[in-house]
Write a protein that holds these residues in place. Sequence first.
Motif, PDB file in Angstrom:
ATOM      1  N   MET A   1       0.828  -1.194   0.000  1.00  7.71           N
ATOM      2  CA  MET A   1       0.000   0.000   0.000  1.00  7.71           C
ATOM      3  C   MET A   1       0.872   1.257   0.000  1.00  7.71           C
ATOM      4  SD  MET A   1      -3.015   1.240   0.173  1.00  7.71           S
ATOM      5  CE  MET A   1      -3.908   2.640   0.679  1.00  7.71           C
ATOM      6  N   GLN A   2       1.901   1.214   0.827  1.00  3.27           N
ATOM      7  CA  GLN A   2       2.764   2.389   0.945  1.00  3.27           C
ATOM      8  C   GLN A   2       3.513   2.642  -0.365  1.00  3.27           C
ATOM      9  OE1 GLN A   2       5.352   2.200   4.305  1.00  3.27           O
ATOM     10  NE2 GLN A   2       5.990   4.303   4.139  1.00  3.27           N
ATOM     11  N   THR A   3       3.887   1.578  -1.061  1.00  5.17           N
ATOM     12  CA  THR A   3       4.603   1.737  -2.324  1.00  5.17           C
ATOM     13  C   THR A   3       3.707   2.353  -3.389  1.00  5.17           C
ATOM     14  OG1 THR A   3       5.895  -0.224  -1.754  1.00  5.17           O
ATOM     15  CG2 THR A   3       5.982   0.505  -4.029  1.00  5.17           C
ATOM     16  N   VAL A   4       2.448   1.948  -3.416  1.00  2.59           N
ATOM     17  CA  VAL A   4       1.505   2.504  -4.393  1.00  2.59           C
ATOM     18  C   VAL A   4       1.308   3.997  -4.148  1.00  2.59           C
ATOM     19  CG1 VAL A   4      -0.883   2.404  -5.215  1.00  2.59           C
ATOM     20  CG2 VAL A   4       0.353   0.293  -4.707  1.00  2.59           C
ATOM     21  N   VAL A   5       1.112   4.376  -2.908  1.00  2.00           N
ATOM     22  CA  VAL A   5       0.916   5.795  -2.584  1.00  2.00           C
ATOM     23  C   VAL A   5       2.188   6.590  -2.891  1.00  2.00           C
ATOM     24  CG1 VAL A   5       0.379   7.426  -0.731  1.00  2.00           C
ATOM     25  CG2 VAL A   5      -0.815   5.252  -0.844  1.00  2.00           C
ATOM     26  N   LEU A   6       3.338   5.984  -2.655  1.00  2.00           N
ATOM     27  CA  LEU A   6       4.601   6.669  -2.942  1.00  2.00           C
ATOM     28  C   LEU A   6       4.774   6.903  -4.440  1.00  2.00           C
ATOM     29  CD1 LEU A   6       7.228   7.801  -1.783  1.00  2.00           C
ATOM     30  CD2 LEU A   6       8.221   5.531  -2.054  1.00  2.00           C
ATOM     31  N   VAL A   7       4.417   5.932  -5.266  1.00  2.00           N
ATOM     32  CA  VAL A   7       4.513   6.107  -6.717  1.00  2.00           C
ATOM     33  C   VAL A   7       3.548   7.191  -7.186  1.00  2.00           C
ATOM     34  CG1 VAL A   7       4.056   4.957  -8.930  1.00  2.00           C
ATOM     35  CG2 VAL A   7       5.369   3.781  -7.158  1.00  2.00           C
ATOM     36  N   HIS A   9       2.478   9.660  -5.404  1.00  2.00           N
ATOM     37  CA  HIS A   9       3.037  10.903  -4.871  1.00  2.00           C
ATOM     38  C   HIS A   9       4.140  11.439  -5.790  1.00  2.00           C
ATOM     39  CE1 HIS A   9       4.024  13.737  -1.673  1.00  2.00           C
ATOM     40  NE2 HIS A   9       5.289  13.390  -1.786  1.00  2.00           N
ATOM     41  N   LEU A  10       5.003  10.560  -6.260  1.00  2.00           N
ATOM     42  CA  LEU A  10       6.086  10.985  -7.152  1.00  2.00           C
ATOM     43  C   LEU A  10       5.545  11.468  -8.496  1.00  2.00           C
ATOM     44  CD1 LEU A  10       8.784   8.281  -6.419  1.00  2.00           C
ATOM     45  CD2 LEU A  10       8.799  10.675  -5.744  1.00  2.00           C
ATOM     46  N   LEU A  11       4.527  10.793  -9.030  1.00  2.00           N
ATOM     47  CA  LEU A  11       3.934  11.238 -10.289  1.00  2.00           C
ATOM     48  C   LEU A  11       3.271  12.603 -10.145  1.00  2.00           C
ATOM     49  CD1 LEU A  11       2.393   7.885 -11.576  1.00  2.00           C
ATOM     50  CD2 LEU A  11       4.423   9.067 -12.436  1.00  2.00           C
ATOM     51  N   ILE A  12       2.610  12.819  -9.024  1.00  2.00           N
ATOM     52  CA  ILE A  12       1.990  14.125  -8.771  1.00  2.00           C
ATOM     53  C   ILE A  12       3.065  15.199  -8.653  1.00  2.00           C
ATOM     54  CG2 ILE A  12       0.711  15.478  -7.059  1.00  2.00           C
ATOM     55  CD1 ILE A  12      -0.979  12.975  -6.541  1.00  2.00           C
ATOM     56  N   ALA A  13       4.166  14.878  -7.984  1.00  2.00           N
ATOM     57  CA  ALA A  13       5.238  15.864  -7.821  1.00  2.00           C
ATOM     58  C   ALA A  13       5.844  16.240  -9.169  1.00  2.00           C
ATOM     59  CB  ALA A  13       6.313  15.306  -6.891  1.00  2.00           C
ATOM     60  N   GLY A  60      -3.093  20.230  -3.867  1.00  2.00           N
ATOM     61  CA  GLY A  60      -3.930  19.578  -2.861  1.00  2.00           C
ATOM     62  C   GLY A  60      -3.711  18.070  -2.829  1.00  2.00           C
ATOM     63  N   CYS A  61      -3.597  17.452  -4.009  1.00  4.27           N
ATOM     64  CA  CYS A  61      -3.323  16.011  -4.068  1.00  4.27           C
ATOM     65  C   CYS A  61      -1.953  15.690  -3.488  1.00  4.27           C
ATOM     66  CB  CYS A  61      -3.414  15.525  -5.505  1.00  4.27           C
ATOM     67  SG  CYS A  61      -5.070  15.573  -6.191  1.00  4.27           S
ATOM     68  N   PHE A  62      -0.991  16.566  -3.722  1.00  3.70           N
ATOM     69  CA  PHE A  62       0.356  16.370  -3.179  1.00  3.70           C
ATOM     70  C   PHE A  62       0.337  16.398  -1.654  1.00  3.70           C
ATOM     71  CE2 PHE A  62       4.515  17.909  -1.808  1.00  3.70           C
ATOM     72  CZ  PHE A  62       5.359  17.036  -2.471  1.00  3.70           C
ATOM     73  N   VAL A  63      -0.370  17.355  -1.091  1.00 11.77           N
ATOM     74  CA  VAL A  63      -0.480  17.444   0.366  1.00 11.77           C
ATOM     75  C   VAL A  63      -1.213  16.227   0.921  1.00 11.77           C
ATOM     76  CG1 VAL A  63      -1.527  18.766   2.245  1.00 11.77           C
ATOM     77  CG2 VAL A  63      -0.298  19.951   0.437  1.00 11.77           C
ATOM     78  N   LEU A  64      -2.264  15.801   0.236  1.00  7.61           N
ATOM     79  CA  LEU A  64      -3.029  14.645   0.682  1.00  7.61           C
ATOM     80  C   LEU A  64      -2.177  13.372   0.685  1.00  7.61           C
ATOM     81  CD1 LEU A  64      -5.888  13.631   1.482  1.00  7.61           C
ATOM     82  CD2 LEU A  64      -6.193  13.071  -0.930  1.00  7.61           C
ATOM     83  N   THR A  65      -1.428  13.143  -0.390  1.00  7.66           N
ATOM     84  CA  THR A  65      -0.573  11.954  -0.421  1.00  7.66           C
ATOM     85  C   THR A  65       0.564  12.058   0.585  1.00  7.66           C
ATOM     86  OG1 THR A  65       0.668  12.868  -2.285  1.00  7.66           O
ATOM     87  CG2 THR A  65      -1.113  11.322  -2.798  1.00  7.66           C
ATOM     88  N   SER A  66       1.023  13.265   0.862  1.00  8.04           N
ATOM     89  CA  SER A  66       2.046  13.436   1.896  1.00  8.04           C
ATOM     90  C   SER A  66       1.509  13.027   3.263  1.00  8.04           C
ATOM     91  CB  SER A  66       2.526  14.891   1.957  1.00  8.04           C
ATOM     92  OG  SER A  66       3.140  15.258   0.756  1.00  8.04           O
ATOM     93  N   LEU A  67       0.279  13.443   3.565  1.00  6.35           N
ATOM     94  CA  LEU A  67      -0.330  13.064   4.840  1.00  6.35           C
ATOM     95  C   LEU A  67      -0.573  11.560   4.924  1.00  6.35           C
ATOM     96  CD1 LEU A  67      -2.907  15.961   5.310  1.00  6.35           C
ATOM     97  CD2 LEU A  67      -0.815  15.562   6.594  1.00  6.35           C
ATOM     98  N   VAL A  68      -1.016  10.957   3.826  1.00  4.75           N
ATOM     99  CA  VAL A  68      -1.249   9.514   3.819  1.00  4.75           C
ATOM    100  C   VAL A  68       0.061   8.764   4.038  1.00  4.75           C
ATOM    101  CG1 VAL A  68      -1.958   7.575   2.357  1.00  4.75           C
ATOM    102  CG2 VAL A  68      -3.349   9.641   2.445  1.00  4.75           C
TER     103      VAL A  68
END
Length: 111
Positions: A1-7, A9-13, A60-68
């Motif tokens: 789960m953490q790897t999916v959110v990290l990927v 997050h990187l695409l959003i960045a 906003g999506c970047f902040v959300l994925t950072s919090l997750v």
Amino acid sequence: MQTVVLVIHLLIAIALVGLVLIQRSEGGGLGLGGGGGGGGFMTARGTANLLTRSTAILAGCFVLTSLVLAILSGTGTSSRSIFDSLPQEETAPVEEPQPAAPTGPAAPLAQ
């Protein structure tokens, strides 16, 4: 789960960086219409609004994925010290040094 959110997050960045770089600093936007003349796809103002809104949504999506990611990294772990993971050394009891036994007078050296 953490790897999916990290990927994600990187695409959003990466998308956020690209979106910020194509914006003009004067507020004119990208100018997709080709020089600002009439009959283009979007006006300069419309392009600037689109880029501004897209940047806000991606931020906003970047902040959300950072919090997750922060929440996911803290779950399932107990607060431990780094010293808890060090190997324990067995120490022998410290013996106090015994005073040396007195010796007699030294024998003269033969020459």
